[in-house]
Design a protein around this motif. Structure first.
Motif, short mmCIF file in Angstrom:
data_model
loop_
_atom_site.label_atom_id
_atom_site.label_comp_id
_atom_site.label_asym_id
_atom_site.label_seq_id
_atom_site.Cartn_x
_atom_site.Cartn_y
_atom_site.Cartn_z
N LYS A 202 0.84 -1.21 0.00
CA LYS A 202 0.00 0.00 0.00
C LYS A 202 0.87 1.25 0.00
CE LYS A 202 -4.12 -1.63 2.40
NZ LYS A 202 -4.97 -1.44 3.58
N ARG A 203 1.95 1.21 0.79
CA ARG A 203 2.86 2.36 0.84
C ARG A 203 3.54 2.56 -0.51
NH1 ARG A 203 5.86 0.71 4.81
NH2 ARG A 203 7.65 0.10 3.57
N HIS A 204 3.95 1.47 -1.13
CA HIS A 204 4.58 1.58 -2.45
C HIS A 204 3.62 2.18 -3.48
CE1 HIS A 204 8.12 -1.45 -1.87
NE2 HIS A 204 8.15 -0.45 -1.03
N LEU A 205 2.37 1.73 -3.44
CA LEU A 205 1.38 2.29 -4.36
C LEU A 205 1.17 3.78 -4.10
CD1 LEU A 205 -1.19 -0.62 -4.37
CD2 LEU A 205 0.25 0.10 -6.28
N LYS A 206 1.14 4.16 -2.82
CA LYS A 206 0.97 5.57 -2.47
C LYS A 206 2.17 6.39 -2.95
CE LYS A 206 -1.94 7.49 -0.77
NZ LYS A 206 -3.01 8.33 -1.41
N ILE A 207 3.38 5.84 -2.82
CA ILE A 207 4.57 6.55 -3.29
C ILE A 207 4.48 6.78 -4.79
CG2 ILE A 207 7.07 6.30 -3.70
CD1 ILE A 207 7.20 4.91 -0.91
N LEU A 208 4.10 5.76 -5.54
CA LEU A 208 3.96 5.90 -6.99
C LEU A 208 2.90 6.95 -7.34
CD1 LEU A 208 4.25 2.15 -8.04
CD2 LEU A 208 5.99 3.94 -8.25
N GLU A 209 1.81 6.95 -6.58
CA GLU A 209 0.76 7.94 -6.79
C GLU A 209 1.27 9.35 -6.50
OE1 GLU A 209 -3.19 9.16 -4.35
OE2 GLU A 209 -3.03 7.02 -4.88
N ILE A 210 2.00 9.50 -5.40
CA ILE A 210 2.51 10.81 -4.99
C ILE A 210 3.48 11.37 -6.03
CG2 ILE A 210 4.03 11.98 -3.32
CD1 ILE A 210 2.74 10.14 -1.15
N ILE A 211 4.43 10.55 -6.47
CA ILE A 211 5.42 11.09 -7.42
C ILE A 211 4.82 11.34 -8.80
CG2 ILE A 211 7.38 10.14 -6.15
CD1 ILE A 211 7.66 8.07 -8.44
N THR B 235 9.85 6.36 8.40
CA THR B 235 11.09 7.06 8.71
C THR B 235 11.81 7.32 7.40
OG1 THR B 235 12.37 5.02 8.88
CG2 THR B 235 11.30 5.81 10.91
N GLN B 236 12.84 8.14 7.46
CA GLN B 236 13.62 8.41 6.26
C GLN B 236 14.29 7.13 5.76
OE1 GLN B 236 17.26 8.64 5.91
NE2 GLN B 236 16.99 9.15 3.77
N ALA B 237 14.70 6.25 6.66
CA ALA B 237 15.32 4.98 6.27
C ALA B 237 14.34 4.08 5.52
CB ALA B 237 15.86 4.25 7.51
N THR B 238 13.09 4.06 5.98
CA THR B 238 12.05 3.28 5.29
C THR B 238 11.83 3.83 3.89
OG1 THR B 238 10.96 2.81 7.38
CG2 THR B 238 9.64 2.53 5.39
N VAL B 239 11.75 5.14 3.78
CA VAL B 239 11.55 5.78 2.47
C VAL B 239 12.73 5.47 1.56
CG1 VAL B 239 11.36 7.99 1.27
CG2 VAL B 239 10.00 7.56 3.32
N SER B 240 13.93 5.49 2.10
CA SER B 240 15.12 5.18 1.32
C SER B 240 15.05 3.75 0.76
CB SER B 240 16.37 5.34 2.18
OG SER B 240 17.52 5.02 1.45
N ARG B 241 14.64 2.80 1.59
CA ARG B 241 14.49 1.41 1.13
C ARG B 241 13.39 1.31 0.08
NH1 ARG B 241 15.56 0.41 6.50
NH2 ARG B 241 13.36 0.31 7.05
N ASP B 242 12.28 2.01 0.30
CA ASP B 242 11.18 1.99 -0.67
C ASP B 242 11.64 2.52 -2.03
OD1 ASP B 242 9.45 0.93 1.22
OD2 ASP B 242 8.52 2.87 1.69
N ILE B 243 12.40 3.59 -2.02
CA ILE B 243 12.90 4.17 -3.27
C ILE B 243 13.78 3.15 -3.99
CG2 ILE B 243 14.51 5.91 -4.20
CD1 ILE B 243 13.31 7.84 -2.05
N LYS B 244 14.61 2.45 -3.22
CA LYS B 244 15.47 1.43 -3.81
C LYS B 244 14.64 0.27 -4.35
CE LYS B 244 19.44 -1.50 -2.82
NZ LYS B 244 20.39 -1.96 -1.82
#
Length: 149
Positions: free
Chosen positions: A4-13, A36-45
């Protein structure tokens, strides 16, 4: 939660120019995600996001252009992970999803380009798809079931 978070990230960008991981983390927090910023960093990767220069000259996160097979795999994953049921009633197909899953699943279904689809409406966890024929509705149900199994 991760999907769900990954889908939201794709929607946001897709909707906004996000320049930094911190910007993305703050936007996710405002959307109700505890990150956290670390979680976001992993998600981006994990999402293999890239930074590209936008029209304004500033850099922003974006999804790299991928080959058609890779995109098809991602869309199939969205359907498989978020869809709970699918059925047809005459020319209408009703797809049930997990909470907040209807919009990304509808987008995935629309992007497959089924010619028989006249229109798609997505709510929170339900999608209504109007097809041109009853046979088209039956075919779509079979296609979706094959993709999610």
């Amino acid at each position: 939660m991760k999907s769900k978070r990954h889908l939201k990230i794709l929607e946001i960008i897709a909707q906004r120019d996000i320049e930094t991981q911190e910007d993305l983390a703050e936007t996710l927090k405002s959307e109700g995600f505890d990150v956290t910023q670390a979680t976001v960093s992993r998600d981006i990767k994990n999402l293999k996001l890239i930074k590209m220069q936008g029209p304004s000259g500033k850099y922003k996160y974006a999804v790299p252009k991928t080959n058609e097979n890779n995109m098809s795999d991602k869309l199939t994953n969205v359907l498989a992970n978020l869809t709970t049921s699918v059925e047809n009633i005459d020319k209408m197909v009703v797809v049930k999803t997990v909470s907040a899953g209807a919009a990304p699943v509808a987008e995935a279904i629309d992007s497959f380009g089924f010619d028989e689809i006249a229109g798609t409406i997505a709510g929170e966890n339900t999608i209504f798809i109007m097809l041109r024929t009853t046979e088209g509705a039956e075919e779509l149900v079979v296609k979706i079931r094959n993709l999610i199994s």
